[in-house]
Design an enzyme around this catalytic site. Structure first.
Site, PDB file in Angstrom:
ATOM      1  N   ASP A  79       3.438   9.797  -0.014  1.00  0.00           N
ATOM      2  CA  ASP A  79       1.871   8.850  -0.050  1.00  0.00           C
ATOM      3  C   ASP A  79       2.263   8.389  -1.243  1.00  0.00           C
ATOM      4  O   ASP A  79       1.449   8.496  -2.392  1.00  0.00           O
ATOM      5  CB  ASP A  79       1.144  10.073  -0.138  1.00  0.00           C
ATOM      6  CG  ASP A  79      -0.300   9.086   1.858  1.00  0.00           C
ATOM      7  OD1 ASP A  79      -0.073   7.900   1.205  1.00  0.00           O
ATOM      8  OD2 ASP A  79      -0.844  10.232   1.906  1.00  0.00           O
ATOM      9  N   HIS A 124       0.793  -1.265   0.188  1.00  0.00           N
ATOM     10  CA  HIS A 124       0.094  -0.157   0.535  1.00  0.00           C
ATOM     11  C   HIS A 124       0.184   1.119  -0.199  1.00  0.00           C
ATOM     12  O   HIS A 124       0.614   2.369  -0.119  1.00  0.00           O
ATOM     13  CB  HIS A 124      -1.149  -0.070   0.964  1.00  0.00           C
ATOM     14  CG  HIS A 124      -2.264  -0.949   1.331  1.00  0.00           C
ATOM     15  ND1 HIS A 124      -2.763  -0.955   1.060  1.00  0.00           N
ATOM     16  CD2 HIS A 124      -2.019  -2.730   1.043  1.00  0.00           C
ATOM     17  CE1 HIS A 124      -4.230  -1.974   0.748  1.00  0.00           C
ATOM     18  NE2 HIS A 124      -3.229  -2.714   0.801  1.00  0.00           N
TER      19      HIS A 124
HETATM   20  P1  ADP Z   1      -2.880   6.461   5.701  1.00  0.00           P
HETATM   21  O1  ADP Z   1      -3.117   4.786   4.900  1.00  0.00           O
HETATM   22  O2  ADP Z   1      -1.474   6.927   5.669  1.00  0.00           O
HETATM   23  O3  ADP Z   1      -3.502   6.799   7.162  1.00  0.00           O
HETATM   24  P2  ADP Z   1      -4.775   7.488   3.540  1.00  0.00           P
HETATM   25  O4  ADP Z   1      -5.325   8.899   3.045  1.00  0.00           O
HETATM   26  O5  ADP Z   1      -4.662   6.727   2.689  1.00  0.00           O
HETATM   27  O6  ADP Z   1      -4.155   7.548   4.895  1.00  0.00           O
HETATM   28  O7  ADP Z   1      -6.055   7.064   4.360  1.00  0.00           O
HETATM   29  C1  ADP Z   1      -6.865   7.284   6.125  1.00  0.00           C
HETATM   30  C2  ADP Z   1      -7.975   6.567   6.165  1.00  0.00           C
HETATM   31  O8  ADP Z   1      -8.315   7.030   7.618  1.00  0.00           O
HETATM   32  C3  ADP Z   1      -8.825   7.485   5.481  1.00  0.00           C
HETATM   33  O9  ADP Z   1      -9.651   6.172   5.055  1.00  0.00           O
HETATM   34  C4  ADP Z   1      -9.989   8.298   6.311  1.00  0.00           C
HETATM   35  O10 ADP Z   1     -10.509   8.984   5.862  1.00  0.00           O
HETATM   36  C5  ADP Z   1      -9.381   7.108   7.811  1.00  0.00           C
HETATM   37  N1  ADP Z   1      -9.020   8.505   8.618  1.00  0.00           N
HETATM   38  C6  ADP Z   1      -8.527   9.589   8.158  1.00  0.00           C
HETATM   39  N2  ADP Z   1      -8.240  10.960   9.569  1.00  0.00           N
HETATM   40  C7  ADP Z   1      -9.614   9.792  10.143  1.00  0.00           C
HETATM   41  C8  ADP Z   1     -10.280  10.187  11.738  1.00  0.00           C
HETATM   42  N3  ADP Z   1     -10.347  11.487  12.554  1.00  0.00           N
HETATM   43  N4  ADP Z   1     -11.430   9.215  12.249  1.00  0.00           N
HETATM   44  C9  ADP Z   1     -11.859   8.318  11.600  1.00  0.00           C
HETATM   45  N5  ADP Z   1     -10.727   8.015   9.943  1.00  0.00           N
HETATM   46  C10 ADP Z   1     -10.377   9.168   9.464  1.00  0.00           C
HETATM   47  O1  F6P Z   2      -1.370   2.491   4.797  1.00  0.00           O
HETATM   48  C1  F6P Z   2      -0.024   2.330   5.419  1.00  0.00           C
HETATM   49  C2  F6P Z   2      -0.349   2.294   6.604  1.00  0.00           C
HETATM   50  O2  F6P Z   2       0.538   1.625   7.126  1.00  0.00           O
HETATM   51  C3  F6P Z   2      -1.747   0.679   6.771  1.00  0.00           C
HETATM   52  O3  F6P Z   2      -0.940  -0.420   6.545  1.00  0.00           O
HETATM   53  C4  F6P Z   2      -2.732   1.219   7.387  1.00  0.00           C
HETATM   54  O4  F6P Z   2      -3.604   1.297   7.501  1.00  0.00           O
HETATM   55  C5  F6P Z   2      -1.991   3.002   8.254  1.00  0.00           C
HETATM   56  O5  F6P Z   2      -1.316   2.901   7.416  1.00  0.00           O
HETATM   57  C6  F6P Z   2      -1.628   2.773   9.783  1.00  0.00           C
HETATM   58  O6  F6P Z   2      -1.271   2.941  10.394  1.00  0.00           O
HETATM   59  P1  F6P Z   2      -0.799   2.013  11.709  1.00  0.00           P
HETATM   60  O7  F6P Z   2      -1.881   0.220  11.109  1.00  0.00           O
HETATM   61  O8  F6P Z   2       0.599   1.872  11.932  1.00  0.00           O
HETATM   62  O9  F6P Z   2      -1.971   2.867  12.703  1.00  0.00           O
END
Ligand code: ADP
Ligand code: F6P
Length: 472
Positions: free
Chosen positions: A370, A162
């Site tokens: 990202d 990912h």
């Molecule tokens: P990462 O995988 O690095 O966290 P992404 O943007 O791909 O970044 O995914 C983040 C996910 O987490 C999204 O689906 C978003 O809606 C969710 N998310 C981010 N912040 C919050 C929050 N404060 N509460 C609930 N869900 C959240």
């Molecule tokens: O998208 C990258 C990632 O490490 C995912 O594997 C995971 O869902 C997300 O970021 C949140 O990270 P963590 O599992 O360390 O809270």
């Protein structure tokens, strides 16, 4: 032990334990891209999800979620520190994100990574039916495909990363680089977010392991491992339906009112992570306030930053710096009852997130690097009336799919400020066609299209797709 014909293996299960207001233990969907992508996909599909439930100590026994059986893998305190916080999130995570923070290398962390990967492989081998499809996810588990193939050569094994896969000059730093590459090559198909990542991987395999490799195929012993780009997505229709729900529309109106009915609302939603470019964004915003290009009464910034990996020093330092900067900006530019930045660190449910997306005239998604960034896609999906401007970093995987966004280089402070102003001042005649094109793209390329394209490649166009339930 009941077995499944489809097994998903990911470090994290789709739920986290949390404490309810009355003190009882309750389960909620864990924030993060991987769970957001896979949860809607698997909800109605008979499958087993092998993963960690958060916390340390013996594995709790979890109820099924819909049709998905939860198979928990326990982590001890030492595993949590050395595998999750250590090798996964202090070695691989920074290395794979352009080394924007310095990766650390410790032999003890590598031992924990091997040990925990072995435990995941064994749990998966137990959970999989004869000939099952196993889909291993992400950088925490790069050794699992190889270990699993030794235990269960009958399985069809897919691996999907990912996060970005770095260029050779960075990956070559890793002391145990050959073992990691070999671990991934246990899979039949290795999926990346972008073609550049598959190219980097092929180059490394040729250089480090001296195997014949192209950007599509790698010869390993008597097998061919296929590699390619499969950009992950979201349940676009679900987010659109949520954003159109009357209670969400009403909530968005209420939020706007509570924000003081400003002319412009800018929103950012991130995990609190140094890859997300939060500090650079705050600096740009602060300079725009100082120069008078942005005025507090007219514009508000809502920054949601849910804490993440909280015991890792670099994350603690980041949080301290962000909170100091938010305090400084509010102290300097806010007025009584009118802060310049509304700063929230809470996890929200999907309806509240959809309401926030609806209220945002500009969504600022400006990571330094990202793999994809699903928040950008969720915002687009929620803009069902084709309004709103997306300010998006060139270094997010989603930028390749959403060229109609206002694209910026977050390292370029002047460019970031200019991009923010362009998004704020955009003419509706420009905004509408951009948003419509992005929404159409995401309706065609949603999470089910991603799974279809990955699983049909894993099976060379065969019958694996029957594993997925017809509705998401
Ligand atoms: P990462 O995988 O690095 O966290 P992404 O943007 O791909 O970044 O995914 C983040 C996910 O987490 C999204 O689906 C978003 O809606 C969710 N998310 C981010 N912040 C919050 C929050 N404060 N509460 C609930 N869900 C959240
Ligand atoms: O998208 C990258 C990632 O490490 C995912 O594997 C995971 O869902 C997300 O970021 C949140 O990270 P963590 O599992 O360390 O809270």
């Amino acid at each position: 032990m009941r077995q499944s014909s489809l097994v998903v293996v990911a470090n994290r299960l789709p739920i986290d334990d949390s404490v309810a207001p009355d003190g009882a233990c309750e389960w909620r969907r864990s924030p993060g891209g991987l769970v957001s992508a896979l949860h809607p996909l698997l909800r109605h599909t008979p499958a087993t999800w092998v993963g960690w439930a958060g916390g340390t100590g013996p594995a709790p026994s979890l109820p099924d979620i819909g049709s998905v059986r939860m198979r928990t893998v326990p982590l001890s305190g030492e595993d949590f520190r050395d595998h999750y916080e250590g090798f996964a999130n202090s070695t691989l995570w920074p290395l794979y994100h352009d080394a924007v923070e310095q990766p650390e290398y410790h032999r003890r962390w590598w031992e924990a990574y091997q040990r925990v990967n072995q435990r995941f492989a064994e749990a998966t081998a137990e959970a999989a039916e004869q000939g099952a499809v196993v889909w291993v996810q992400d950088y925490h588990l790069q050794l699992v495909p190889g270990l699993l193939r030794e235990l269960r050569p009958d399985l069809r094994i897919g691996f999907f990363l990912h996060v970005p896969f770095p260029p050779p000059e960075l990956f070559m730093q890793l002391p145990r680089r050959a073992e990691l590459l070999r671990g991934m090559l246990g899979a039949d198909l290795i999926g990346f977010q972008r073609a550049q990542a598959a190219h980097n991987f092929a180059q490394l395999v040729a250089k480090v392991l001296e195997l014949p490799a192209t950007d599509r195929r790698i010869g390993v012993d008597d097998r061919v491992v296929r590699i390619g780009a499969f950009p992950v997505s979201i349940d676009t229709a679900e987010m659109a339906a949520l954003a159109a729900r009357p209670d969400v529309v009403a909530r968005a109106q209420r939020l706007r009112h509570d924000l003081g009915d400003p002319g412009h609302v800018i929103l950012s939603v991130d995990r609190m992570d140094y890859t997300k470019g939060i500090e650079q964004r705050l600096k740009a915003y602060s300079e725009l306030l100082a120069s008078g290009h942005v005025k507090v009464r007219d514009t508000v910034l809502v920054q949601v930053a849910v804490p993440s990996r909280e015991r890792v020093t670099q994350y603690q330092i980041l949080r301290d710096r962000v909170e100091r900067e938010v305090g400084r900006i509010n102290g300097e530019f806010g007025r009584v009852g009118e802060p310049a930045i509304h700063y929230l660190t809470q996890p929200f449910d999907r309806a509240e997130l959809a309401a926030l997306y609806r209220v945002a005239d500009v969504m600022a998604v400006t990571p330094l690097r990202d793999g994809m960034n699903l928040v950008a896609k969720e915002y687009v999906a929620a803009r069902v009336d084709d309004t709103g401007s997306l300010l998006l970093s060139e270094f997010a995987g989603s930028a390749a799919e959403l060229p109609q966004a206002y694209l910026v280089n977050p390292h370029d402070l002047e460019g970031l400020k200019q991009g923010l102003l362009s998004a704020l001042e955009a003419d509706p005649a420009d905004v509408t066609p951009r948003m419509r094109a992005m929404r159409e793209h995401l309706h065609r390329n949603d999470i089910r299209a991603w799974a279809r394209s990955y699983l049909s490649a894993l099976d060379d166009g065969g019958s694996l797709l029957t594993h997925l339930a017809p509705t998401g």
